[in-house]
Design an enzyme around this catalytic site. Structure first.
Site, PDB file in Angstrom:
ATOM      1  N   CYS A   1       0.919  -1.329   0.115  1.00 11.43           N
ATOM      2  CA  CYS A   1      -0.137  -0.139  -0.072  1.00 11.43           C
ATOM      3  C   CYS A   1       0.773   1.251   0.067  1.00 11.43           C
ATOM      4  O   CYS A   1       1.951   1.169   0.045  1.00 11.43           O
ATOM      5  CB  CYS A   1      -0.965   0.136   1.287  1.00 11.43           C
ATOM      6  SG  CYS A   1      -1.752  -1.382   1.349  1.00 11.43           S
TER       7      CYS A   1
ATOM      8  N   ARG B   1       3.457   0.857  -6.697  1.00  6.48           N
ATOM      9  CA  ARG B   1       3.515  -0.044  -5.597  1.00  6.48           C
ATOM     10  C   ARG B   1       2.315  -1.172  -5.928  1.00  6.48           C
ATOM     11  O   ARG B   1       2.330  -2.033  -5.186  1.00  6.48           O
ATOM     12  CB  ARG B   1       3.496   0.646  -4.377  1.00  6.48           C
ATOM     13  CG  ARG B   1       4.617   1.545  -3.907  1.00  6.48           C
ATOM     14  CD  ARG B   1       4.147   2.424  -2.955  1.00  6.48           C
ATOM     15  NE  ARG B   1       4.075   1.967  -1.710  1.00  6.48           N
ATOM     16  CZ  ARG B   1       5.329   1.796  -0.852  1.00  6.48           C
ATOM     17  NH1 ARG B   1       6.360   2.484  -1.400  1.00  6.48           N
ATOM     18  NH2 ARG B   1       5.350   1.316   0.318  1.00  6.48           N
TER      19      ARG B   1
ATOM     20  N   TRP C   1      -3.627  -2.015  -1.385  1.00  2.00           N
ATOM     21  CA  TRP C   1      -3.363  -3.280  -1.973  1.00  2.00           C
ATOM     22  C   TRP C   1      -3.763  -4.126  -1.204  1.00  2.00           C
ATOM     23  O   TRP C   1      -3.396  -4.486  -0.058  1.00  2.00           O
ATOM     24  CB  TRP C   1      -1.911  -3.613  -2.560  1.00  2.00           C
ATOM     25  CG  TRP C   1      -1.651  -4.417  -3.204  1.00  2.00           C
ATOM     26  CD1 TRP C   1      -1.468  -4.595  -4.548  1.00  2.00           C
ATOM     27  CD2 TRP C   1      -1.247  -5.830  -2.786  1.00  2.00           C
ATOM     28  NE1 TRP C   1      -1.027  -5.744  -5.185  1.00  2.00           N
ATOM     29  CE2 TRP C   1      -1.029  -6.834  -4.190  1.00  2.00           C
ATOM     30  CE3 TRP C   1      -1.226  -6.395  -1.578  1.00  2.00           C
ATOM     31  CZ2 TRP C   1      -0.839  -8.250  -4.017  1.00  2.00           C
ATOM     32  CZ3 TRP C   1      -0.796  -8.106  -1.623  1.00  2.00           C
ATOM     33  CH2 TRP C   1      -0.648  -8.766  -2.865  1.00  2.00           C
TER      34      TRP C   1
ATOM     35  N   ASN D   1      -0.488   0.931   6.338  1.00  2.00           N
ATOM     36  CA  ASN D   1       0.297   0.017   5.461  1.00  2.00           C
ATOM     37  C   ASN D   1       0.938  -1.096   6.174  1.00  2.00           C
ATOM     38  O   ASN D   1       1.614  -0.815   7.026  1.00  2.00           O
ATOM     39  CB  ASN D   1       1.571   0.881   4.687  1.00  2.00           C
ATOM     40  CG  ASN D   1       2.085  -0.057   3.490  1.00  2.00           C
ATOM     41  OD1 ASN D   1       1.802  -1.036   3.267  1.00  2.00           O
ATOM     42  ND2 ASN D   1       3.392   0.362   3.077  1.00  2.00           N
ATOM     43  N   GLY D   2       0.928  -2.435   5.718  1.00  2.00           N
ATOM     44  CA  GLY D   2       1.270  -3.277   6.548  1.00  2.00           C
ATOM     45  C   GLY D   2       0.220  -4.478   6.890  1.00  2.00           C
ATOM     46  O   GLY D   2      -0.838  -4.525   6.217  1.00  2.00           O
TER      47      GLY D   2
ATOM     48  N   GLU E   1      30.919  -2.896 -20.002  1.00  2.00           N
ATOM     49  CA  GLU E   1      30.389  -1.361 -19.891  1.00  2.00           C
ATOM     50  C   GLU E   1      31.272  -0.300 -20.120  1.00  2.00           C
ATOM     51  O   GLU E   1      31.186   0.688 -20.453  1.00  2.00           O
ATOM     52  CB  GLU E   1      29.668  -1.414 -18.635  1.00  2.00           C
ATOM     53  CG  GLU E   1      29.136  -0.085 -18.047  1.00  2.00           C
ATOM     54  CD  GLU E   1      28.131   0.449 -19.055  1.00  2.00           C
ATOM     55  OE1 GLU E   1      27.520  -0.128 -19.790  1.00  2.00           O
ATOM     56  OE2 GLU E   1      27.694   1.573 -18.480  1.00  2.00           O
TER      57      GLU E   1
ATOM     58  N   LYS F   1      31.188   2.860 -22.528  1.00  2.00           N
ATOM     59  CA  LYS F   1      30.912   4.246 -22.333  1.00  2.00           C
ATOM     60  C   LYS F   1      31.912   4.865 -23.081  1.00  2.00           C
ATOM     61  O   LYS F   1      31.967   5.966 -23.600  1.00  2.00           O
ATOM     62  CB  LYS F   1      31.368   4.355 -20.831  1.00  2.00           C
ATOM     63  CG  LYS F   1      30.141   3.735 -19.727  1.00  2.00           C
ATOM     64  CD  LYS F   1      29.352   4.978 -19.409  1.00  2.00           C
ATOM     65  CE  LYS F   1      28.032   4.976 -20.172  1.00  2.00           C
ATOM     66  NZ  LYS F   1      27.375   3.889 -20.381  1.00  2.00           N
TER      67      LYS F   1
ATOM     68  N   GLU G   1      30.863   5.346 -26.662  1.00  2.00           N
ATOM     69  CA  GLU G   1      29.699   6.227 -26.957  1.00  2.00           C
ATOM     70  C   GLU G   1      30.103   7.827 -26.934  1.00  2.00           C
ATOM     71  O   GLU G   1      29.606   8.428 -27.500  1.00  2.00           O
ATOM     72  CB  GLU G   1      28.714   6.189 -25.569  1.00  2.00           C
ATOM     73  CG  GLU G   1      27.804   4.807 -25.870  1.00  2.00           C
ATOM     74  CD  GLU G   1      26.774   5.027 -24.285  1.00  2.00           C
ATOM     75  OE1 GLU G   1      25.731   5.602 -24.832  1.00  2.00           O
ATOM     76  OE2 GLU G   1      27.110   4.569 -23.354  1.00  2.00           O
TER      77      GLU G   1
ATOM     78  N   HIS H   1      42.277 -16.478 -27.005  1.00  2.00           N
ATOM     79  CA  HIS H   1      41.631 -17.177 -28.002  1.00  2.00           C
ATOM     80  C   HIS H   1      41.343 -16.212 -29.216  1.00  2.00           C
ATOM     81  O   HIS H   1      40.348 -16.230 -29.948  1.00  2.00           O
ATOM     82  CB  HIS H   1      40.204 -17.375 -27.510  1.00  2.00           C
ATOM     83  CG  HIS H   1      40.497 -18.495 -26.411  1.00  2.00           C
ATOM     84  ND1 HIS H   1      40.868 -20.059 -26.653  1.00  2.00           N
ATOM     85  CD2 HIS H   1      40.051 -18.418 -25.143  1.00  2.00           C
ATOM     86  CE1 HIS H   1      40.519 -20.198 -25.544  1.00  2.00           C
ATOM     87  NE2 HIS H   1      40.571 -19.692 -24.518  1.00  2.00           N
TER      88      HIS H   1
ATOM     89  N   LYS I   1      18.909   9.235 -26.266  1.00  2.00           N
ATOM     90  CA  LYS I   1      18.800   8.695 -24.909  1.00  2.00           C
ATOM     91  C   LYS I   1      17.749   7.555 -24.691  1.00  2.00           C
ATOM     92  O   LYS I   1      17.877   6.840 -23.882  1.00  2.00           O
ATOM     93  CB  LYS I   1      18.161   9.979 -24.241  1.00  2.00           C
ATOM     94  CG  LYS I   1      18.068   9.611 -22.558  1.00  2.00           C
ATOM     95  CD  LYS I   1      19.534   9.136 -21.822  1.00  2.00           C
ATOM     96  CE  LYS I   1      19.488   8.779 -20.355  1.00  2.00           C
ATOM     97  NZ  LYS I   1      20.698   8.117 -20.276  1.00  2.00           N
TER      98      LYS I   1
HETATM   99  C1  AGP Z   1      23.848   3.508 -22.390  1.00  2.00           C
HETATM  100  O1  AGP Z   1      24.957   4.274 -22.005  1.00  2.00           O
HETATM  101  C2  AGP Z   1      23.270   3.799 -23.551  1.00  2.00           C
HETATM  102  N1  AGP Z   1      22.794   5.143 -23.700  1.00  2.00           N
HETATM  103  C3  AGP Z   1      22.405   2.683 -24.102  1.00  2.00           C
HETATM  104  O2  AGP Z   1      23.086   1.489 -24.148  1.00  2.00           O
HETATM  105  C4  AGP Z   1      21.119   2.542 -23.325  1.00  2.00           C
HETATM  106  O3  AGP Z   1      21.527   1.825 -21.981  1.00  2.00           O
HETATM  107  C5  AGP Z   1      20.309   1.593 -24.079  1.00  2.00           C
HETATM  108  O4  AGP Z   1      19.743   2.123 -25.288  1.00  2.00           O
HETATM  109  C6  AGP Z   1      18.995   0.975 -23.164  1.00  2.00           C
HETATM  110  O5  AGP Z   1      18.173   2.101 -22.793  1.00  2.00           O
HETATM  111  P1  AGP Z   1      17.022   1.929 -21.780  1.00  2.00           P
HETATM  112  O6  AGP Z   1      17.871   1.586 -20.505  1.00  2.00           O
HETATM  113  O7  AGP Z   1      16.472   3.237 -21.405  1.00  2.00           O
HETATM  114  O8  AGP Z   1      16.130   0.816 -22.006  1.00  2.00           O
END
Ligand code: AGP
Length: 601
Positions: A2, A27, A74, A98-99, A473, A477, A480, A496, A596
């Site tokens: 809740c 929630r 809920w 809530n609880g 990752e 970065k 990108e 390999h 984005k």
């Molecule tokens: C992350 O630095 C990138 N901008 C890109 O890989 C992003 O993570 C991906 O497009 C997924 O986006 P989302 O998390 O909004 O689904």
């Protein structure tokens, strides 16, 4: 679970109350209601279904109020219906809860509650009836709550209105309550998201705290006296949309992570009770045997880390996939599975299509999202929000570490459902934000590493175990925002094939917590060194002792464990990419060719 929202204001606050309830929709709920005290009378509205139904009732009743408590229910005791809807109104008081009260039938006898006074099927109304009676006995709202708390067995967060008072009285045990203060008002909520956007400071109430909240003050009591609780700065959404003293949004978002990680963790974990509590659902996750996790880009790297955690800490089978691949696979979905999608924006088309595929296969869907009213959130059966705040920079940073934090808590929750939760891991999550702060203080060391990468044509990240996804990752970065060629590899894979790319002075950044993979990593480092590669080490104190002679550069970060390493080692890779992009003069926040949120296929 809740949701509770309450505001005591110098002005009509109904609109803020309703927007607080909307923010708590994630929630899960089946009805909602609110009540106010005006000219010493209680007025209220309740409705089943969506909050928009309540909003219509409030409008039709022309309900306004300066002191209001509200609730999204809920259903636990009693089906969704108007009579079972909170708030419960009695002569002397109004209550939202809530609880779960475990001993409510004992309480009926102990306090000689007349059944004729109980109109609903809920445990909550019993508490309202008891509190109503205690107010007559004690004629003091705080003393009445102290008496009540002593007798209750179960979890609760209560918000009361009391006849003759313009305050809201709250208390909690095992169910979070956060207080917020702002100009001309004070507020209470089940979580930060329910507080008004013009809140300035927040206080997380602790177990058995009692508080009196009115439009100009907050008084917090423990068993015997008025006490002070730590105040945190509240960051309204609009502040995320300005760079402030930072050069780029990405820089601001990297340095926001001690707060975003702590906010995300505190939203789901209770250090004192040593439990992870997730939004309520009928689903018992431990009745399943398979988990499927899909996402794109950085979010997919969080899925890769989760796979290591799930395999190590639970008995689930777990499969992960890149959403743009999974959506077209002719794979057979095991019925005893549930599906998780991870997405910062909640709008990524490939990920959304996978969510649809899960639903077509009738499997339960969970989304880990940073945007609560997004398409993916709205389509999911269950939402686990990351509380990173709006992320403006195209390159995802704070959302990623919040995704990892939520996944870590989810895995701990799976563990606590089937065997003993790993106490070392559980306790370590409450200090992650401090270690992140320590790493951020080493920003100049990462700047030095970035400076020496300016003229390189290729860069490699390597790591083993859960550091492999972080190597990917780190490479992503760099790609990108610096537009440099960079590869992330499982360190054991170098021999390999990729080792052929290593030649004089090619930089290899090694993500190397001193763990059970470390000794194997040493031989990979020597493979690179023997071919003229440049070794840049990110490790801890114990790791550093072993490799000083092989390193061209080294940064020592705090000790970590299996659960916290991926979160902490994300910070160096973000900083290295950021500072290299700044040296190269690329468009850090809006890198070329990228968006984005990738809402196209
Ligand atoms: C992350 O630095 C990138 N901008 C890109 O890989 C992003 O993570 C991906 O497009 C997924 O986006 P989302 O998390 O909004 O689904």
């Amino acid at each position: 679970m809740c949701g509770i929202v309450g505001i005591a204001s110098k002005n009509n606050c109904i609109d803020n109350i309703l927007s607080g309830l909307y923010s708590l929709e994630y929630r899960g709920y089946d009805s909602s209601g609110l009540a106010t005290i005006k000219n010493n009378h209680f007025e209220y509205s309740k409705n089943i279904g969506k909050i928009s139904n309540l909003q219509k009732s409030v409008k039709n009743n022309k309900l306004t109020g300066n002191v209001v408590i509200a609730h999204t229910r809920w259903a636990t005791h009693g089906k969704p219906s108007i009579k079972n809807c909170h708030p419960f109104i009695k002569d002397n008081c109004v209550l939202v809860h809530n609880g779960i009260i475990e001993n409510y039938t004992d309480l009926i006898n102990y306090y000689s509650i007349k059944q004729k006074n109980i109109k609903s099927d809920t445990d909550t109304e019993i508490i309202a009836e008891i509190y109503n009676k205690l107010l007559n006995e004690f004629n003091n709202p705080i003393e009445a709550i102290k008496n009540l708390n002593k007798k209750i067995v179960g979890s609760f967060s209560f918000a009361f209105l009391v006849h003759g008072s313009k305050s809201i009285y709250v208390t909690r045990r095992g169910s979070p309550l956060v207080l917020g203060s702002g100009e001309g008002f004070n507020a209470v909520s089940s979580d930060v998201l329910g507080l008004p956007d013009n809140t300035k400071e927040i206080i997380f109430l602790e177990e058995n705290d009692i508080a009196e909240v009115n439009d100009s003050s907050i008084l917090i009591y423990d068993k015997n006296q008025i006490i002070k609780r730590e105040k945190h700065k509240f960051i309204p959404k609009k502040e995320f949309k300005v760079k402030g003293n930072y050069k780029h949004f990405m820089e601001k978002e990297i340095f926001h992570q001690p707060i975003s990680i702590e906010d995300t963790i505190l939203n789901f974990a209770d250090k004192k009770r040593k439990v992870v509590y997730l939004p309520k659902t009928n689903i018992k996750f431990n009745e399943f045997s398979n988990i499927i996790i899909v996402a794109c880009g950085t979010a997919y790297h969080s899925c890769m880390v989760a796979k290591y955690w799930i395999e190590e800490m639970t008995d689930f089978n777990v499969s992960i996939d890149i959403a743009s691949e999974y959506r077209y696979r002719k794979n057979k979905v095991n019925k005893n599975s549930f599906g998780i999608v991870v997405s910062q924006s909640g709008e990524t088309m490939d990920t959304l299509k996978c969510l649809n595929k899960f639903k077509k296969n009738n499997i339960f869907t969970i989304s880990i999202v940073n945007v609560l009213n997004s398409s993916i959130a709205r389509l999911s059966d269950f939402i686990l929000p990351t509380l990173a705040g709006p992320e403006i920079g195209v390159a995802s940073t704070k959302a990623f570490t919040s995704q990892l934090s939520v996944l870590a808590l989810f895995v701990l929750n799976l563990q606590q459902g089937s065997k003993n939760i790993n106490k070392i891991f559980f306790n370590s999550i409450f200090s992650i934000h401090k270690s992140v702060k320590e790493i951020l203080k080493k920003e100049n060391e990462f700047k030095k590493i970035a400076k020496k990468l300016v003229d390189t044509k290729s860069i490699f990240y390597i790591g083993r175990g859960a550091m492999y996804p972080i190597a990917l990752e780190g490479a992503l970065k760099l790609k990108e925002i610096t537009y440099k060629h960079c590869e992330g590899y499982a360190a054991g894979e170098l021999k390999h094939g990729p080792l052929a790319l290593i030649e004089n002075n090619i930089p290899v950044i090694v993500l190397a917590p001193f763990d059970e993979n470390y000794s194997k990593l040493l031989s990979n480092i020597q493979e690179v060194k023997a071919r003229g590669g440049r070794i840049i080490m990110i490790t801890d104190r114990d790791g550093a002792k072993k490799v000083k002679k092989y390193c061209d550069q080294i940064v020592i970060i705090p000790k970590t464990n299996f659960l916290t390493s991926p979160i902490l080692y994300s910070i160096p890779v973000q900083l290295i990419a950021y500072y290299l992009a700044v040296f190269l003069g690329t468009d850090v926040d809006q890198p070329r060719n990228l968006a984005k949120s990738v809402t196209v296929e």
